[in-house]
Write a protein that holds these residues in place. Structure first.
Motif, PDB file in Angstrom:
ATOM      1  N   GLY A 368       0.141  -1.157   1.468  1.00 44.11           N
ATOM      2  CA  GLY A 368      -0.652  -0.241   1.904  1.00 44.11           C
ATOM      3  C   GLY A 368      -1.518   0.521   0.727  1.00 44.11           C
ATOM      4  N   LEU A 369      -2.256   1.586   1.169  1.00 47.37           N
ATOM      5  CA  LEU A 369      -3.016   2.062   0.054  1.00 47.37           C
ATOM      6  C   LEU A 369      -2.344   2.988  -0.984  1.00 47.37           C
ATOM      7  CD1 LEU A 369      -6.117   3.203   2.237  1.00 47.37           C
ATOM      8  CD2 LEU A 369      -5.994   1.410   0.633  1.00 47.37           C
ATOM      9  N   LYS A 370      -2.606   2.813  -2.308  1.00 46.38           N
ATOM     10  CA  LYS A 370      -1.826   3.951  -3.415  1.00 46.38           C
ATOM     11  C   LYS A 370      -2.541   4.864  -3.363  1.00 46.38           C
ATOM     12  CE  LYS A 370      -0.344  -0.622  -5.561  1.00 46.38           C
ATOM     13  NZ  LYS A 370      -0.590  -1.542  -6.530  1.00 46.38           N
ATOM     14  N   ALA A 371      -1.934   6.042  -4.054  1.00 48.71           N
ATOM     15  CA  ALA A 371      -2.486   7.243  -3.999  1.00 48.71           C
ATOM     16  C   ALA A 371      -4.039   7.552  -4.131  1.00 48.71           C
ATOM     17  CB  ALA A 371      -1.687   8.154  -4.913  1.00 48.71           C
ATOM     18  N   VAL A 372      -4.432   7.041  -5.436  1.00 50.62           N
ATOM     19  CA  VAL A 372      -5.675   7.156  -5.449  1.00 50.62           C
ATOM     20  C   VAL A 372      -6.803   6.530  -4.426  1.00 50.62           C
ATOM     21  CG1 VAL A 372      -7.699   6.695  -7.367  1.00 50.62           C
ATOM     22  CG2 VAL A 372      -5.463   7.687  -8.066  1.00 50.62           C
ATOM     23  N   ASP A 373      -6.435   5.379  -4.336  1.00 49.57           N
ATOM     24  CA  ASP A 373      -7.201   4.587  -3.481  1.00 49.57           C
ATOM     25  C   ASP A 373      -6.955   5.041  -1.664  1.00 49.57           C
ATOM     26  OD1 ASP A 373      -7.836   2.882  -5.216  1.00 49.57           O
ATOM     27  OD2 ASP A 373      -6.103   1.447  -4.874  1.00 49.57           O
ATOM     28  N   LEU A 374      -6.032   5.835  -1.565  1.00 46.40           N
ATOM     29  CA  LEU A 374      -5.720   6.582  -0.125  1.00 46.40           C
ATOM     30  C   LEU A 374      -6.506   7.486   0.093  1.00 46.40           C
ATOM     31  CD1 LEU A 374      -2.248   7.155   1.359  1.00 46.40           C
ATOM     32  CD2 LEU A 374      -4.008   8.835   1.443  1.00 46.40           C
ATOM     33  N   PHE A 375      -6.635   8.435  -1.186  1.00 45.17           N
ATOM     34  CA  PHE A 375      -7.657   9.716  -0.904  1.00 45.17           C
ATOM     35  C   PHE A 375      -8.970   9.208  -0.945  1.00 45.17           C
ATOM     36  CE2 PHE A 375      -3.734  11.473  -1.363  1.00 45.17           C
ATOM     37  CZ  PHE A 375      -3.959  12.799  -0.425  1.00 45.17           C
ATOM     38  N   GLU A 376      -9.227   7.878  -1.763  1.00 39.33           N
ATOM     39  CA  GLU A 376     -10.769   7.536  -1.550  1.00 39.33           C
ATOM     40  C   GLU A 376     -11.040   6.872  -0.126  1.00 39.33           C
ATOM     41  OE1 GLU A 376     -11.113   4.699  -4.730  1.00 39.33           O
ATOM     42  OE2 GLU A 376     -11.450   6.202  -6.421  1.00 39.33           O
ATOM     43  N   ALA A 377      -9.834   6.413   0.558  1.00 36.15           N
ATOM     44  CA  ALA A 377     -10.330   6.029   1.919  1.00 36.15           C
ATOM     45  C   ALA A 377     -10.423   7.172   2.923  1.00 36.15           C
ATOM     46  CB  ALA A 377      -9.108   5.034   2.185  1.00 36.15           C
TER      47      ALA A 377
END
Length: 874
Positions: A368-377
């Motif tokens: 899944g999306l890692k922390a920084v990528d998750l919040f960018e998504a």
């Protein structure tokens, strides 16, 4: 009075705690004398845990928008919105962001719900900001995320190398274990590798102030020298290691000048490391929080694999975690790229085993999306429903203002926390009252793989519920009643232990299957035990890899070819900002800020800056400075010191908008990440610094609280109320009216001294003959004895409060140095001089300072030098 054995909720040392609770609910804390992690020791934060049960600010009922709601209404809304979002946009349109402060049982349920039933791997954790590079490095080298050593190795080693780890402040109990071992065996050597001269240098025989980010160059140089001196353990490498030649070729081409170290210090380090069989290399955030963090980890592991210094008493690489259950979260698959029990989400066999065990309807096939990528998504609108548990990403994540905007723009946001006043909870659609330390019940795992029980001390506040219980209830409301029919943490623990046995059969390291049949009573009584825990080893295990067998397909450890990147080059006109932790605060201060004595050492956000950088930027000591980057701005108090290198200022991570106007340092940190681990680089932001140049500075102290109204402010508790540092760009026209609004004291009696021409203002408020508030202002940083002024709140009215310092007949303790016993700098220096003290131990005997957690001992040593100098002059 009853005594409860539990575990501290702060760093990854995992100290045992004895909590004594009386009938009135008053909690007294001391270290557990037989817990193997701390043997009775506690740091200043752990010692103050009893002071953090203040109910002020606790969320006592679910909140929808700005109104209170019942649990059924709130959880129906959460379940319906997540179900609706998944039906309309698919499982990857939702995400969980969880925390290393959750208990293992909470973590397990969160991952089961998201990965096994919702069907997405979009669950990541704030441990991504802490230990992800170590996880990735371990997996590349060992095949699994395995910490090889144990704490006893620190006491058995002949050489301890600390890399990017201010152990004295961040893991004080481990630091004190080393202090005690070195005192018992003076021949033990300690090397501290850190761009800053930190408190940990007090114990170091050698400090290597390497250029920031140059760790790979240093350890590649070490690997090359190991080979050149003929110290490779050829038998071990031949039988148990692969990749040696490629790693050595990469290391041999490295330019050690990138480290910036002088020849003598570098050579001394190389010879000590190579010539000392029993060497432990301890590393932490200075290694992990880097754009090249994973390569740094593997550069260190390469040296231990090449010399066979792993799996043996007194030697090995040792990652110390920054959070109380970062290890437990890793065990249950808390990261977006893992499954429970150290299984791999991209491995079909692993997925099938977990899905079959859970009897779940689905399982994601990709990370899944890692922390920084998750919040960018989230910011792009791809994540439409978000659940944040027990963490505060608006403060902790890099580019924090962008993260805040992303959360504000998300369709539906749920936060589970103790308070609705955190920066993140304030912008959620639903806030759910969760239990905190002292109310929770379950297990945590510390840095040496030790599983310990965390037990409830007091009943939950208001309607607060355990995180596992909240998530299970939502799972049932989403249609999965049987899968989440847990009634107690022991149910979850047994299930998790059973799954670990299946993982062990797939050549994974994590195995606690020996505990899968624990009764409820046995779970309640579970003693600290280090995994693996199997039928053959029911009391747990010691070091890993003692047999030279690893968890890779070949059963060999892997050495990696790694190269130093170019990020250590000078930044030109900008400075390279380093960030980190301080001694007496924890993460975003939601718990530690409740303790008055933990706020006495460092009461406001600050910037350590080298004298040359201060001079070049027109900054004087105690000035307020703007720290700016392309991402944002923070305002901090300047602390001019040569403890930091020129061009590399340092700021702490802890302050939030709850306690400071502009103290969130993460607002200036860019969202640059390690390409392997996804961990943000928190120590290399390009910043400029400049004086804020306010028209006035102020210091306020109050018995009943205050509401700052100034361009700059920072508040903190003291033993009799609240204190605040203030500054404004424009002076008030009516200082008395300003002070009345500041303290909300419209009718109280006032005494004041106001010199409008000089801009000096001193105002005191009195009620029933007692001082209840005071304000001190001037055009320069205010010269006031802060601890003395705070100590006057509630005293009978005295005009001396306006002096801002005690009279000749009154002692002024000065700034607090020892938070455990509230001992100030002036008290310490006076004792050194008057009693002719010649050692830190003698200071402890005379004043108790430094005799508990020992975190202040480096500062006591420095004061001892100053005091002896003063004594000699007299």
């Amino acid at each position: 009075m009853k005594t409860i054995c539990t575990t501290c909720p702060y760093c990854g040392v995992g100290c045992g705690v004895l909590a004594n609770v009386d009938d009135a609910g008053t909690v007294k804390i001391k270290g557990h004398p037989t817990h193997p992690a701390n043997l009775g020791r506690l740091c200043s934060k752990g010692s103050a845990l009893g002071e953090t049960f203040d109910p002020e600010g606790r969320l006592l009922a679910p909140q929808i928008g700005t109104r209170s709601a019942g649990w059924d209404e709130a959880l129906d809304l959460v379940a319906d919105r997540f179900s609706q979002t998944i039906a309309e946009h698919g499982p990857d349109s939702v995400a969980f962001y969880v925390s290393g402060q959750l208990l293992t049982e909470d973590y397990y349920v969160a991952n089961k719900l998201m990965k096994g039933y919702i069907g997405s791997a979009n669950i990541d954790t704030n441990s991504r900001l802490c230990m992800a590079s170590t996880v990735a490095g371990h997996k590349r080298a060992f095949g699994t995320d395995t910490v090889p050593g144990v704490y006893e190795d620190l006491e058995e080693a002949d050489l301890i190398v600390l890399v990017g780890s201010n152990l004295a402040w961040c893991h004080p109990v481990l630091y004190q274990r080393i202090v005690a071992a070195k005192k018992a065996r003076p021949q033990m050597k300690v090397v501290n590798i850190d761009p800053r001269r930190t408190a940990t240098c007090d114990i170091a025989d050698l400090h290597l102030p390497l250029a920031p980010g140059s760790d790979v160059a240093l350890f590649n140089r070490l690997l090359s020298e190991i080979h050149q001196q003929g110290c490779v353990d050829s038998a071990f490498v031949g039988a148990h290691v692969e990749g040696f030649e490629d790693a050595l070729n990469a290391a041999s081409g490295e330019d050690a000048s990138a480290t910036g170290l002088n020849h003598h210090d570098l050579t001394t380090f190389l010879n000590w490391w190579i010539g000392t069989e029993k060497t432990v290399t301890v590393f932490s955030q200075g290694v992990n929080q880097s754009q090249q963090g994973t390569d740094k980890v593997n550069a260190i592991l390469n040296c231990h694999l090449a010399t066979g210094r792993i799996g043996k008493p007194g030697c090995g690489p040792f990652s110390v975690t920054g959070q109380p259950n970062a290890m437990g979260g890793r065990e249950v698959g808390g990261l977006a790229n893992m499954l429970a029990c150290h299984l791999d989400i991209e491995n079909e066999t692993h997925r099938d085993v977990v899905q079959g065990f859970w009897k779940s309807p689905t399982m994601p096939e990709q990370a899944g999306l890692k922390a920084v990528d998750l919040f960018e998504a989230v910011g792009r609108g791809e994540i439409k429903a978000l659940w944040i548990m027990c963490t505060n990403p608006v403060v902790s994540l890099p580019d924090a203002d962008k993260v805040k905007a992303a959360i504000e723009g998300c369709d539906f946001v749920v936060v589970s926390d103790l308070s609705a006043d955190t920066d993140t909870a304030k912008i959620a659609d639903v806030v759910l009252p969760a239990t905190g330390w002292g109310e929770k019940d379950g297990t945590v795992t510390n840095s040496e793989r030790m599983i310990s029980r965390q037990r409830a001390i007091l009943p939950p506040a208001g309607q607060a519920r355990h995180d596992w219980d909240i998530m299970s209830d939502v799972g049932r409301r989403m249609g999965w009643a049987d899968a989440f029919a847990y009634s107690a943490p022991a149910d979850i623990f047994r299930e998790y232990a059973e799954l670990s046995g299946l993982a062990s059969a797939l050549n994974r390291d994590f195995d606690i299957s020996g505990l899968q049949s624990l009764s409820d009573a046995e779970f309640e009584a579970l003693e600290p035990t280090r995994w693996p825990i199997t039928a053959n080893a029911p009391k747990g295990s010691q070091r890993m890899f003692a047999d030279g067998q690893f968890f890779t397909p070949s059963s060999r450890g892997r050495m990696l070819a790694v190269h130093q990147n170019a990020t250590t080059k000078a930044y030109g006109e900008t400075l390279r900002l380093n960030t980190g932790r301080i001694r007496d605060q924890w993460h975003t201060m939601t718990r530690t800020a409740k303790s008055p004595r933990l706020s006495t050492h460092m009461a406001e956000p600050y910037l350590e800056i080298h004298p040359d950088d201060a001079k070049n930027n027109g900054i004087r000591d105690a000035d307020l400075v703007r720290v700016q980057s392309a991402e944002g701005e923070a305002v901090l108090r300047a602390l001019i010191t040569d403890r930091v290198q020129k061009g590399v200022p340092f700021a702490p991570i802890h302050w939030t908008s709850e306690y400071a106007s502009d103290g969130r340092i993460s607002t200036v940190v860019p969202s640059v990440t390690d390409p392997v681990s996804g961990q943000p680089d928190s120590k290399a932001a390009r910043v400029t610094v400049s004086p804020m140049s306010p028209a006035w500075y102020g210091f306020a102290v109050s018995q009943k609280g205050l509401t700052p109204n100034a361009s700059y402010w920072a508040t903190a508790r003291h033993s009799r109320g609240w204190r605040a540092e203030l500054a404004g760009m424009d002076a008030p026209q009516d200082w008395q009216a300003y002070a009345r609004d500041l303290f909300d004291l419209q009718d109280a009696e006032i005494t004041s001294v106001i010199d409008a021409e000089r801009g000096v203002v001193r105002i005191a408020f009195h009620e029933n003959g007692c001082v209840i508030a005071a304000l001190f202002c001037s055009p320069e940083p205010v010269s006031v004895s802060r601890s003395w002024a705070a100590g006057r709140m509630g005293d009978e009215t005295s005009s001396s409060i306006l002096a801002g310092r005690p009279g000749a007949d009154q002692p002024d303790p000065g700034a607090i140095v020892c938070a455990c016993f509230n001992v100030g700098v002036n008290t310490i220096i006076d004792a050194i001089v008057q009693k002719d003290l010649i050692s830190v131990d003698q200071i402890g005997i005379a004043l108790e300072a430094g005799s508990n957690c020992g975190s202040c001992r480096p500062e006591l040593a420095a004061l001892l030098v100053n005091g002896r100098t003063r004594l000699a002059a007299e």
